[in-house]
Design an enzyme around this catalytic site. Structure first.
Site, PDB file in Angstrom:
ATOM      1  N   GLU A  69       3.801  73.506  77.621  1.00  0.00           N
ATOM      2  CA  GLU A  69       2.401  73.566  77.847  1.00  0.00           C
ATOM      3  C   GLU A  69       1.280  72.606  78.102  1.00  0.00           C
ATOM      4  OE1 GLU A  69      -0.124  75.733  78.635  1.00  0.00           O
ATOM      5  OE2 GLU A  69       0.898  77.629  79.322  1.00  0.00           O
ATOM      6  N   GLN A 101     -10.383  82.383  92.566  1.00  0.00           N
ATOM      7  CA  GLN A 101     -10.695  81.981  90.187  1.00  0.00           C
ATOM      8  C   GLN A 101      -9.128  80.328  90.725  1.00  0.00           C
ATOM      9  OE1 GLN A 101      -8.657  85.806  88.166  1.00  0.00           O
ATOM     10  NE2 GLN A 101     -10.396  84.224  87.145  1.00  0.00           N
ATOM     11  N   GLY A 109       2.370  69.245  76.554  1.00  0.00           N
ATOM     12  CA  GLY A 109       2.893  68.382  77.709  1.00  0.00           C
ATOM     13  C   GLY A 109       2.196  68.090  79.272  1.00  0.00           C
ATOM     14  N   ASP A 110       2.743  67.380  79.880  1.00  0.00           N
ATOM     15  CA  ASP A 110       1.776  67.977  81.420  1.00  0.00           C
ATOM     16  C   ASP A 110       2.538  68.447  82.459  1.00  0.00           C
ATOM     17  OD1 ASP A 110       0.846  67.750  84.351  1.00  0.00           O
ATOM     18  OD2 ASP A 110      -0.794  66.386  83.664  1.00  0.00           O
ATOM     19  N   PHE A 111       3.489  69.047  83.206  1.00  0.00           N
ATOM     20  CA  PHE A 111       4.102  68.753  83.880  1.00  0.00           C
ATOM     21  C   PHE A 111       4.290  68.666  85.503  1.00  0.00           C
ATOM     22  CE2 PHE A 111       2.367  74.322  84.999  1.00  0.00           C
ATOM     23  CZ  PHE A 111       1.749  74.152  85.663  1.00  0.00           C
ATOM     24  N   HIS A 127       1.701  80.098  91.914  1.00  0.00           N
ATOM     25  CA  HIS A 127       0.544  81.394  92.607  1.00  0.00           C
ATOM     26  C   HIS A 127      -0.903  80.266  91.884  1.00  0.00           C
ATOM     27  CE1 HIS A 127      -0.786  84.615  89.598  1.00  0.00           C
ATOM     28  NE2 HIS A 127      -0.990  83.396  89.026  1.00  0.00           N
ATOM     29  N   TYR A 152     -10.283  76.476  81.343  1.00  0.00           N
ATOM     30  CA  TYR A 152     -10.537  76.527  80.439  1.00  0.00           C
ATOM     31  C   TYR A 152     -11.723  75.821  80.290  1.00  0.00           C
ATOM     32  CZ  TYR A 152      -5.367  77.472  79.817  1.00  0.00           C
ATOM     33  OH  TYR A 152      -3.984  77.856  79.968  1.00  0.00           O
TER      34      TYR A 152
HETATM   35  C1  SAM Z   1      -1.189  81.963  85.284  1.00  0.00           C
HETATM   36  S1  SAM Z   1      -1.031  80.523  83.199  1.00  0.00           S
HETATM   37  C2  SAM Z   1       1.116  81.287  83.471  1.00  0.00           C
HETATM   38  C3  SAM Z   1       0.957  81.939  82.059  1.00  0.00           C
HETATM   39  C4  SAM Z   1       2.418  82.601  81.709  1.00  0.00           C
HETATM   40  N1  SAM Z   1       3.249  81.805  82.258  1.00  0.00           N
HETATM   41  C5  SAM Z   1       2.357  83.568  82.189  1.00  0.00           C
HETATM   42  O1  SAM Z   1       2.796  84.078  82.644  1.00  0.00           O
HETATM   43  O2  SAM Z   1       1.702  84.834  81.673  1.00  0.00           O
HETATM   44  C6  SAM Z   1      -0.880  79.803  84.223  1.00  0.00           C
HETATM   45  C7  SAM Z   1       0.051  78.516  83.032  1.00  0.00           C
HETATM   46  O3  SAM Z   1       0.078  77.014  83.247  1.00  0.00           O
HETATM   47  C8  SAM Z   1      -0.268  76.159  82.089  1.00  0.00           C
HETATM   48  N2  SAM Z   1      -0.933  74.420  83.109  1.00  0.00           N
HETATM   49  C9  SAM Z   1      -1.678  74.868  84.238  1.00  0.00           C
HETATM   50  N3  SAM Z   1      -1.418  73.268  83.815  1.00  0.00           N
HETATM   51  C10 SAM Z   1      -0.259  72.102  83.280  1.00  0.00           C
HETATM   52  C11 SAM Z   1       0.373  70.826  83.127  1.00  0.00           C
HETATM   53  N4  SAM Z   1      -0.460  70.187  84.075  1.00  0.00           N
HETATM   54  N5  SAM Z   1       0.996  71.370  82.502  1.00  0.00           N
HETATM   55  C12 SAM Z   1       1.973  72.183  81.480  1.00  0.00           C
HETATM   56  N6  SAM Z   1       1.090  73.747  81.465  1.00  0.00           N
HETATM   57  C13 SAM Z   1       0.497  73.105  82.785  1.00  0.00           C
HETATM   58  C14 SAM Z   1      -1.500  76.798  81.687  1.00  0.00           C
HETATM   59  O4  SAM Z   1      -2.154  76.348  80.630  1.00  0.00           O
HETATM   60  C15 SAM Z   1      -1.451  78.643  81.884  1.00  0.00           C
HETATM   61  O5  SAM Z   1      -0.568  78.534  80.452  1.00  0.00           O
END
Ligand code: SAM
Length: 384
Positions: A235, A345, A258-260, A278, A170
């Protein structure tokens, strides 16, 4: 008989003194190689058609090269060649017009998938693949040499961003929007989302949390399939802001910034992890799944949506059977390409069902079942 030479089964003269390793390849093998070598040009023709607005223009009606180049502000000679390639690739049709000039039209597939408004539009996904992924793949050899993603080389991201995967992905507001729009395209096809989300009946799980659910498109599909459920997408704050400003989230899907990895996870009976695991290495996946396991009560579940790698020794059949990859071998090729893409990536990899089941079992999800859908993505439902 000349002991030094004999004719092989394809009618070629072969030097019997040479072993098979030195035999000249036959025409079919050479064609197979050439198709793979030139494949990137075909992909670029599609990407350019999307980027230039060619498919969107033809959605309004069939046109000749003059009007196409005129309306899009393109050179006539470039437009002519691109149109010709797209016809040869069967992505456009061409019929003679009143003055003998060719008139170009969309095919049903192109209209559905490559125009912005198509019913199965992949337009944004192709823009992302052409604009971002392609540039990262230019550094594939370095990625293989170093074993890591290539944002620094391809886009000059700083050291800090390089360390923080999603800061690299991003790296600008526009890029984040391109990513979210591209990923959203995957879940537009309700046949795919239905296959994934009804592989097991999930109606008994009223509270659903989609971790890293992007723009909320898969969560929307869940809400439609299970109308009694309450669906929350967790997200990053900037993604939640984008979704509120630029996307139209389903009224029954809530977003929580939030941050998962750090913040408390919302209470839920089932957590969705779609294309999240993945992105990360095994240690980080174990950490995230451990948190999910802790947040899920007894009987709770996790739904993992990913493209499953074939098991290690499945390469889609015996290569000696004929030209590879035959169409029946495509699934074995596809997920391995996606896994190589994860190297370029992300910090992650595609995994086999067995690899995911091991990760899930370690987090307490011992009753798990993988469902291969035969489509672009598969699903694992795992219960505690
Ligand atoms: C590869 S994308 C998949 C998005 C969606 N699940 C899909 O299948 O279209 C990974 C997602 O994880 C979110 N993400 C990454 N790190 C994160 C975090 N620490 N906390 C919350 N979301 C996070 C990203 O913003 C992104 O939208």
């Amino acid at each position: 008989m000349d002991v030094g030479h004999q004719e092989d089964h394809r009618g070629n003269m072969m030097d019997a003194r040479r072993d098979g390793e030195n035999a000249l390849p036959d025409e079919a093998d050479l064609q197979h190689l050439e198709r793979l070598v030139l494949g990137f040009m075909a992909s670029q023709a599609l990407f350019a058609g999307c980027e230039l607005g060619l498919f969107d223009l033809l959605a309004g009606g069939a046109l000749g090269v003059g009007p196409v180049s005129g309306r899009l502000g393109l050179s006539v000679r470039g437009t002519q060649r691109l149109l010709d390639v797209l016809v040869a690739l069967r992505l456009l049709g061409a019929t003679p017009g009143p003055e003998g000039e060719l008139i170009y039209a969309l095919t049903p597939l192109t209209r559905a998938c490559l125009t912005r408004e198509g019913c199965a539009s992949q337009h944004h996904l192709l823009r992302y693949l052409g604009g971002t992924t392609y540039r990262l793949w230019a550094h594939l050899a370095e990625a293989v040499r170093e074993g890591c993603h290539q944002y620094a080389r391809a886009f000059g991201v700083s050291n800090d961003e390089e360390d923080d995967l999603f800061a690299a992905i991003y790296r600008s507001d526009d890029e984040r929007l391109r990513f979210l729009s591209g990923l959203q395209d995957t879940w537009r096809d309700s046949r795919l989302t239905r296959k994934l989300l009804t592989a097991e009946d999930m109606a008994a799980f009223p509270r659903v949390c989609d971790l890293g659910g992007g723009s909320g498109e898969l969560a929307r599909a869940w809400a439609l399939l299970y109308p009694a459920s309450a669906v929350t997408v967790l997200e990053t704050p900037e993604v939640v802001r984008d979704v509120m400003d630029k996307f139209l989230p389903h009224e029954r899907v809530c977003f929580m910034p939030g941050d998962f990895f750090r913040d408390p996870l919302p209470p839920a009976d089932v957590f969705i992890l779609a294309r999240v695991l993945h992105d990360w290495d095994d240690t980080t996946c174990a950490q995230l799944l451990g948190r999910v396991g802790g947040a899920c009560g007894p009987g709770g579940a996790v739904v993992v949506v990913e493209a499953l790698l074939p098991e290690e020794d499945d390469f889609g059949g015996d290569a000696a059977e004929g030209a590879w990859p035959a169409w029946w071998a495509w699934p074995a090729v596809r997920t391995r390409l996606l896994s190589l893409n994860m190297l370029v990536q992300t910090r992650g990899t595609e995994r086999s069902a067995a690899q995911y089941l091991d990760l899930l079992a370690a987090a307490g999800f011992t009753r798990a079942r993988a469902h291969r859908t035969g489509s672009a993505y598969d699903v694992i439902v795992a219960r505690k």
